[in-house]
Design a protein around this motif. Structure first.
Motif, short mmCIF file in Angstrom:
data_model
loop_
_atom_site.label_atom_id
_atom_site.label_comp_id
_atom_site.label_asym_id
_atom_site.label_seq_id
_atom_site.Cartn_x
_atom_site.Cartn_y
_atom_site.Cartn_z
N TYR A 46 59.92 55.34 155.61
CA TYR A 46 61.07 54.86 155.10
C TYR A 46 61.05 55.32 153.65
CZ TYR A 46 60.37 51.68 158.78
OH TYR A 46 60.23 51.06 160.07
N VAL A 47 62.18 55.54 153.00
CA VAL A 47 62.51 56.24 151.77
C VAL A 47 63.47 55.47 150.93
CG1 VAL A 47 63.24 58.59 150.48
CG2 VAL A 47 61.88 58.48 152.75
N LEU A 48 63.15 55.10 149.84
CA LEU A 48 63.96 54.74 148.77
C LEU A 48 64.46 55.54 147.89
CD1 LEU A 48 65.13 51.77 147.79
CD2 LEU A 48 63.39 51.50 146.52
N LEU A 49 65.70 55.94 147.64
CA LEU A 49 66.53 56.78 147.02
C LEU A 49 67.16 56.32 145.88
CD1 LEU A 49 67.96 59.19 149.76
CD2 LEU A 49 65.72 59.43 148.59
N ILE A 81 61.46 46.15 146.21
CA ILE A 81 63.08 46.48 145.96
C ILE A 81 63.58 45.74 144.85
CG2 ILE A 81 65.21 46.57 146.96
CD1 ILE A 81 63.85 47.19 149.78
N ALA A 82 63.16 44.43 144.93
CA ALA A 82 63.55 43.48 143.68
C ALA A 82 63.05 43.96 142.40
CB ALA A 82 63.18 42.09 144.01
N SER A 92 64.42 46.88 137.29
CA SER A 92 64.37 47.76 136.50
C SER A 92 65.63 48.80 135.89
CB SER A 92 63.12 48.72 136.79
OG SER A 92 63.36 49.46 137.81
N ILE A 93 66.39 48.83 136.96
CA ILE A 93 67.53 49.65 136.82
C ILE A 93 68.86 49.11 136.47
CG2 ILE A 93 66.70 51.53 138.33
CD1 ILE A 93 68.61 50.67 140.27
N GLU A 94 68.93 47.46 136.45
CA GLU A 94 70.15 46.80 135.85
C GLU A 94 70.21 46.74 134.61
OE1 GLU A 94 69.77 42.70 137.65
OE2 GLU A 94 70.02 43.64 139.58
#
Length: 74
Positions: free
Chosen positions: A39-42, A65-66, A71-73
């Motif tokens: 599994y990869v998260l991009l 994921i949360a 961190s990107i919001e």
């Protein structure tokens, strides 16, 4: 995987690249995905943020994921 998609599907896109679907092979290989249970998260620019091998631990995946979404919001 489907539980994660239900929980986070309105925030991130999930793409299933089944190893048995030969049409998906070029895309899987472009991300270095050669085996089952990879599994990869991009990010939005297709940079690899994280990857996992083997069976998913849904609770651990949800937490990671949360954390990444937070961190990107803006």
């Amino acid at each position: 995987m489907y539980g994660l998609q239900q929980k986070f599907g309105d925030q991130i896109d999930f793409i299933n690249l089944n190893v048995d679907n030969h049409d998906a092979t070029p895309t899987r290989l472009s991300f270095g995905m050669r085996n089952r249970s990879h599994y990869v998260l991009l990010d939005a620019h297709q940079n690899k943020l994280r990857e996992w091998f083997g069976p998913l631990n849904q609770q651990a995946m949800e937490e990671q994921i949360a954390e990444l979404l937070t961190s990107i919001e803006p």
